[in-house]
Design a protein around this motif. Structure first.
Motif, PDB file in Angstrom:
ATOM      1  N   CYS A  20      46.670 104.882  -4.417  1.00 55.37           N
ATOM      2  CA  CYS A  20      45.793 104.215  -3.444  1.00 55.37           C
ATOM      3  C   CYS A  20      46.015 104.929  -2.113  1.00 55.37           C
ATOM      4  O   CYS A  20      47.137 104.908  -1.579  1.00 55.37           O
ATOM      5  CB  CYS A  20      46.151 102.741  -3.330  1.00 55.37           C
ATOM      6  N   THR A  21      44.986 105.547  -1.578  1.00 53.70           N
ATOM      7  CA  THR A  21      45.185 106.466  -0.457  1.00 53.70           C
ATOM      8  C   THR A  21      45.546 105.778   0.852  1.00 53.70           C
ATOM      9  O   THR A  21      46.013 106.439   1.781  1.00 53.70           O
ATOM     10  CB  THR A  21      43.930 107.333  -0.252  1.00 53.70           C
ATOM     11  N   TYR A  22      45.357 104.475   0.964  1.00 48.73           N
ATOM     12  CA  TYR A  22      45.735 103.752   2.180  1.00 48.73           C
ATOM     13  C   TYR A  22      47.217 103.425   2.204  1.00 48.73           C
ATOM     14  O   TYR A  22      47.798 103.121   3.249  1.00 48.73           O
ATOM     15  CB  TYR A  22      44.957 102.416   2.270  1.00 48.73           C
ATOM     16  N   CYS A  23      47.879 103.485   1.041  1.00 48.97           N
ATOM     17  CA  CYS A  23      49.189 102.871   0.850  1.00 48.97           C
ATOM     18  C   CYS A  23      50.297 103.638   1.571  1.00 48.97           C
ATOM     19  O   CYS A  23      50.377 104.864   1.501  1.00 48.97           O
ATOM     20  CB  CYS A  23      49.495 102.796  -0.641  1.00 48.97           C
ATOM     21  N   GLY A  24      51.186 102.894   2.230  1.00 45.79           N
ATOM     22  CA  GLY A  24      52.331 103.481   2.901  1.00 45.79           C
ATOM     23  C   GLY A  24      53.637 103.232   2.171  1.00 45.79           C
ATOM     24  O   GLY A  24      54.704 103.564   2.682  1.00 45.79           O
ATOM     25  N   CYS A  25      53.570 102.640   0.966  1.00 47.98           N
ATOM     26  CA  CYS A  25      54.782 102.312   0.214  1.00 47.98           C
ATOM     27  C   CYS A  25      55.337 103.540  -0.497  1.00 47.98           C
ATOM     28  O   CYS A  25      54.658 104.551  -0.654  1.00 47.98           O
ATOM     29  CB  CYS A  25      54.475 101.226  -0.811  1.00 47.98           C
ATOM     30  N   THR A  26      56.572 103.417  -0.951  1.00 46.35           N
ATOM     31  CA  THR A  26      57.191 104.471  -1.742  1.00 46.35           C
ATOM     32  C   THR A  26      56.759 104.299  -3.193  1.00 46.35           C
ATOM     33  O   THR A  26      57.064 103.281  -3.824  1.00 46.35           O
ATOM     34  CB  THR A  26      58.719 104.402  -1.641  1.00 46.35           C
ATOM     35  N   THR A  27      56.036 105.282  -3.730  1.00 46.78           N
ATOM     36  CA  THR A  27      55.477 105.166  -5.069  1.00 46.78           C
ATOM     37  C   THR A  27      55.745 106.433  -5.875  1.00 46.78           C
ATOM     38  O   THR A  27      56.052 107.493  -5.330  1.00 46.78           O
ATOM     39  CB  THR A  27      53.955 104.922  -5.014  1.00 46.78           C
ATOM     40  N   ARG A  28      55.598 106.323  -7.184  1.00 53.08           N
ATOM     41  CA  ARG A  28      55.629 107.457  -8.098  1.00 53.08           C
ATOM     42  C   ARG A  28      54.396 107.317  -9.004  1.00 53.08           C
ATOM     43  O   ARG A  28      54.276 106.334  -9.743  1.00 53.08           O
ATOM     44  CB  ARG A  28      56.910 107.463  -8.921  1.00 53.08           C
ATOM     45  N   ILE A  29      53.500 108.280  -8.947  1.00 52.86           N
ATOM     46  CA  ILE A  29      52.258 108.216  -9.695  1.00 52.86           C
ATOM     47  C   ILE A  29      52.460 108.868 -11.057  1.00 52.86           C
ATOM     48  O   ILE A  29      52.852 110.032 -11.156  1.00 52.86           O
ATOM     49  CB  ILE A  29      51.113 108.921  -8.938  1.00 52.86           C
ATOM     50  N   THR A  30      52.173 108.115 -12.115  1.00 57.82           N
ATOM     51  CA  THR A  30      52.309 108.633 -13.474  1.00 57.82           C
ATOM     52  C   THR A  30      51.562 107.722 -14.441  1.00 57.82           C
ATOM     53  O   THR A  30      51.384 106.529 -14.174  1.00 57.82           O
ATOM     54  CB  THR A  30      53.789 108.727 -13.894  1.00 57.82           C
ATOM     55  N   VAL A  31      51.139 108.287 -15.560  1.00 58.07           N
ATOM     56  CA  VAL A  31      50.586 107.483 -16.652  1.00 58.07           C
ATOM     57  C   VAL A  31      51.556 107.471 -17.839  1.00 58.07           C
ATOM     58  O   VAL A  31      51.230 106.970 -18.902  1.00 58.07           O
ATOM     59  CB  VAL A  31      49.200 108.003 -17.096  1.00 58.07           C
ATOM     60  N   ASN A  32      52.742 108.001 -17.630  1.00 56.10           N
ATOM     61  CA  ASN A  32      53.755 108.077 -18.671  1.00 56.10           C
ATOM     62  C   ASN A  32      54.608 106.806 -18.659  1.00 56.10           C
ATOM     63  O   ASN A  32      55.537 106.671 -17.849  1.00 56.10           O
ATOM     64  CB  ASN A  32      54.635 109.314 -18.458  1.00 56.10           C
ATOM     65  N   HIS A  33      54.333 105.902 -19.557  1.00 58.17           N
ATOM     66  CA  HIS A  33      55.051 104.623 -19.560  1.00 58.17           C
ATOM     67  C   HIS A  33      56.409 104.708 -20.246  1.00 58.17           C
ATOM     68  O   HIS A  33      57.135 103.707 -20.320  1.00 58.17           O
ATOM     69  CB  HIS A  33      54.174 103.537 -20.190  1.00 58.17           C
ATOM     70  N   ALA A  34      56.767 105.900 -20.700  1.00 55.91           N
ATOM     71  CA  ALA A  34      58.123 106.081 -21.235  1.00 55.91           C
ATOM     72  C   ALA A  34      59.174 105.956 -20.144  1.00 55.91           C
ATOM     73  O   ALA A  34      60.366 105.835 -20.447  1.00 55.91           O
ATOM     74  CB  ALA A  34      58.229 107.447 -21.919  1.00 55.91           C
ATOM     75  N   VAL A  35      58.761 105.972 -18.870  1.00 56.20           N
ATOM     76  CA  VAL A  35      59.718 105.846 -17.767  1.00 56.20           C
ATOM     77  C   VAL A  35      60.233 104.409 -17.614  1.00 56.20           C
ATOM     78  O   VAL A  35      61.231 104.180 -16.918  1.00 56.20           O
ATOM     79  CB  VAL A  35      59.075 106.293 -16.433  1.00 56.20           C
ATOM     80  N   GLU A  36      59.591 103.458 -18.259  1.00 54.65           N
ATOM     81  CA  GLU A  36      59.926 102.050 -18.016  1.00 54.65           C
ATOM     82  C   GLU A  36      61.357 101.707 -18.436  1.00 54.65           C
ATOM     83  O   GLU A  36      62.128 101.134 -17.655  1.00 54.65           O
ATOM     84  CB  GLU A  36      58.928 101.138 -18.743  1.00 54.65           C
ATOM     85  N   THR A  37      61.718 102.028 -19.657  1.00 54.39           N
ATOM     86  CA  THR A  37      63.040 101.629 -20.169  1.00 54.39           C
ATOM     87  C   THR A  37      64.190 102.233 -19.372  1.00 54.39           C
ATOM     88  O   THR A  37      65.096 101.493 -18.949  1.00 54.39           O
ATOM     89  CB  THR A  37      63.161 101.982 -21.657  1.00 54.39           C
ATOM     90  N   PRO A  38      64.210 103.557 -19.128  1.00 55.94           N
ATOM     91  CA  PRO A  38      65.345 104.095 -18.362  1.00 55.94           C
ATOM     92  C   PRO A  38      65.417 103.550 -16.948  1.00 55.94           C
ATOM     93  O   PRO A  38      66.516 103.401 -16.400  1.00 55.94           O
ATOM     94  CB  PRO A  38      65.108 105.614 -18.376  1.00 55.94           C
ATOM     95  N   TYR A  39      64.282 103.244 -16.354  1.00 58.46           N
ATOM     96  CA  TYR A  39      64.315 102.707 -14.981  1.00 58.46           C
ATOM     97  C   TYR A  39      64.901 101.297 -14.975  1.00 58.46           C
ATOM     98  O   TYR A  39      65.754 100.976 -14.127  1.00 58.46           O
ATOM     99  CB  TYR A  39      62.914 102.715 -14.372  1.00 58.46           C
ATOM    100  N   ILE A  40      64.480 100.470 -15.896  1.00 60.08           N
ATOM    101  CA  ILE A  40      65.027  99.112 -15.957  1.00 60.08           C
ATOM    102  C   ILE A  40      66.515  99.148 -16.287  1.00 60.08           C
ATOM    103  O   ILE A  40      67.317  98.388 -15.718  1.00 60.08           O
ATOM    104  CB  ILE A  40      64.242  98.261 -16.967  1.00 60.08           C
ATOM    105  N   ASP A  41      66.902 100.039 -17.190  1.00 56.24           N
ATOM    106  CA  ASP A  41      68.335 100.192 -17.488  1.00 56.24           C
ATOM    107  C   ASP A  41      69.115 100.519 -16.212  1.00 56.24           C
ATOM    108  O   ASP A  41      70.207  99.989 -15.980  1.00 56.24           O
ATOM    109  CB  ASP A  41      68.541 101.311 -18.505  1.00 56.24           C
ATOM    110  N   ALA A  42      68.554 101.394 -15.377  1.00 55.03           N
ATOM    111  CA  ALA A  42      69.229 101.795 -14.137  1.00 55.03           C
ATOM    112  C   ALA A  42      69.349 100.625 -13.169  1.00 55.03           C
ATOM    113  O   ALA A  42      70.399 100.419 -12.546  1.00 55.03           O
ATOM    114  CB  ALA A  42      68.486 102.957 -13.492  1.00 55.03           C
ATOM    115  N   VAL A  43      68.284  99.860 -13.014  1.00 53.32           N
ATOM    116  CA  VAL A  43      68.317  98.707 -12.102  1.00 53.32           C
ATOM    117  C   VAL A  43      69.384  97.706 -12.544  1.00 53.32           C
ATOM    118  O   VAL A  43      70.147  97.172 -11.716  1.00 53.32           O
ATOM    119  CB  VAL A  43      66.935  98.036 -12.027  1.00 53.32           C
TER     120      VAL A  43
END
Length: 451
Positions: free
Chosen positions: A64-87
């Motif tokens: 979203c081009t207006y957004c000032g938040c910290t984001t990571r753009i991807t359509v790869n949903h394989a990132v979900e499990t390792p990220y939750i494990d890290a949190v």
């Protein structure tokens, strides 16, 4: 609204979700041991309050081009499990440091797009957070959601683990505005999510709206407000668009279509009048709530609080931030994780907290923080002008003389009160108390405009 005052006071300034603000933190961050010492000290002094958790889920499928938040753009949903494990690994490090199961008063899932994650993964995340802690009976659990990808399964999964508040990122209903900021969701999608949430039992639904976006005008704003009123959310965050193209280059794509300072403020006044006519009450800065909502009740009771999550009805002095870019607040110290996902994951794999920057507050910082918070939440603050440690507050009053002359504030020995005409300029009032800003003026832009 007086256009002369808008031109006069429309200067870059912080939104004051903290003091000191992040650009003015010390150049040398606290060590992990120093940060945890501050966390433990605040926890031991305020354990009866409970703690707040903010979890940053940075992934989005599109920018979203207006957004000032910290984001990571991807359509790869394989990132979900390792990220939750890290949190959950990061959270365990904090549990080990506290040495007991803390009382959780507040959990907020922000982003990014939390609903990028599957319903099952979000439920696993929350159950992992609460497994080693105690959830307060009146805990406030909330999450941000994109109306275009929030499913009934998301709503049900989070409801089942205690969530009762939902924040929908809408920004604007006009299709041309949505197109230019690359943020698209139909009224039908928003309506479907809103009604599903209410049918499940969610008792506080917030709409995020933004004024000052490209191509917005009185007509498009009237349309957005009418659609909003038709769904009657309990809260509305009516934010000023933050134009920071030096941080977010995508914002340069529509600079020619942004409304001017006067036109932008007129959109806010239009929104305020429309919302108040429909029974909403203005809360602090940029927020509105129905009288039945907890945010309004806390404002009336004088217990409204503000932290990195924005306005909240819960006053907790310890906020633990988990996830890439998340900021923790121990009241006496701040710590922020790396903004990029890779160094965040790498630190946790090495068994250490992923701290990149932070700040330990001085005695003067703590004094000023208290008064800036009072201004942001209650629009007034008071102190004993005879105490030596309050001399910095007396000096701040000298900087407020112009705002007093313009009848935007009322002040006297040991007090400042923001008048109704001055509420749009509350950030300017707080800036007068911001000693770090005055002592170290930046050579390059740091903040968006205040109006």
């Amino acid at each position: 609204m007086n256009t002369h005052l808008i031109q006069k006071y429309n200067v870059p300034g912080p939104r004051y979700t903290s003091y000191p603000t992040v650009p003015y933190w010390d150049e040398t961050p606290p060590t992990e041991s120093t940060w945890l010492a501050n966390v433990r000290a605040t926890y031991e002094a305020t354990r009866h309050q409970g703690i707040s958790l903010y979890i940053h889920l940075p992934y989005c499928e599109r920018l979203c081009t207006y957004c000032g938040c910290t984001t990571r753009i991807t359509v790869n949903h394989a990132v979900e499990t390792p990220y939750i494990d890290a949190v959950l690994t990061e959270w365990q490090l904090y549990l080990d440091a506290l040495g007991e199961a803390p009382l959780i008063k507040e959990i907020h899932l922000g982003g990014g797009t939390p609903t990028f994650f599957s319903a099952a993964h979000l439920q696993r995340l929350v159950r992992g957070l609460t497994r080693g802690a105690r959830l307060s009976p009146d805990a406030d659990l909330s999450f941000e959601a994109h109306p275009a990808n929030t499913t009934d399964a998301h709503l049900q999964a989070l409801y089942d683990v205690g969530f009762r508040r939902l924040s929908l990122g809408i920004q604007d209903f006009d299709p041309n505005v949505q197109r230019i900021i690359n943020r698209r969701q139909s009224f039908a999608e928003v309506q479907a999510v809103t009604e599903s949430a209410r049918n499940l039992g969610y008792n506080s639904i917030n709409f995020d709206l933004i004024y000052g976006l490209p191509l917005q005008n009185a007509h498009t704003m009237a349309q957005t407000l009418a659609y909003t009123a038709a769904l009657q959310p309990d809260r509305i965050a009516f934010y000023s668009y933050a134009h920071v193209p030096w941080l977010k280059p995508a914002q340069r794509s529509f600079e020619a279509f942004l409304p001017s300072g006067e036109a932008k403020r007129a959109l806010y006044e239009q929104g305020k009048q429309s919302l108040e006519a429909r029974g909403y009450r203005e809360i602090g800065m940029d927020h509105f709530a129905l009288p039945t909502d907890a945010l309004h009740r806390s404002a009336q009771a004088g217990t409204l609080h503000r932290n990195f999550m924005g306005y909240t009805p819960h006053q907790t002095q310890l906020l633990i931030g988990l996830g890439a870019s998340a900021i923790g607040d121990a009241w006496t110290a701040f710590a922020q994780n790396p903004k990029a996902v890779e160094p965040y994951l790498e630190s946790l794999r090495a068994g250490r907290l992923p701290l990149q920057k932070g700040h330990v507050l001085t005695d003067e910082d703590l004094v000023l923080r208290q008064h800036i918070l009072a201004l942001m939440c209650r629009l007034e603050t008071r102190w004993n002008p005879l105490l030596p440690e309050n001399e910095v507050l007396n000096q701040a009053q000298e900087r407020l003389q112009e705002l007093e002359d313009d009848r935007l504030i009322e002040q006297g020995p040991g007090y400042v009160r923001v008048l109704p005409e001055g509420q749009p300029f509350v950030r300017n009032v707080c800036m007068a108390f911001d000693a770090r800003l005055w002592n170290r003026r930046a050579a390059s832009p740091l903040f968006s405009q205040t109006v």
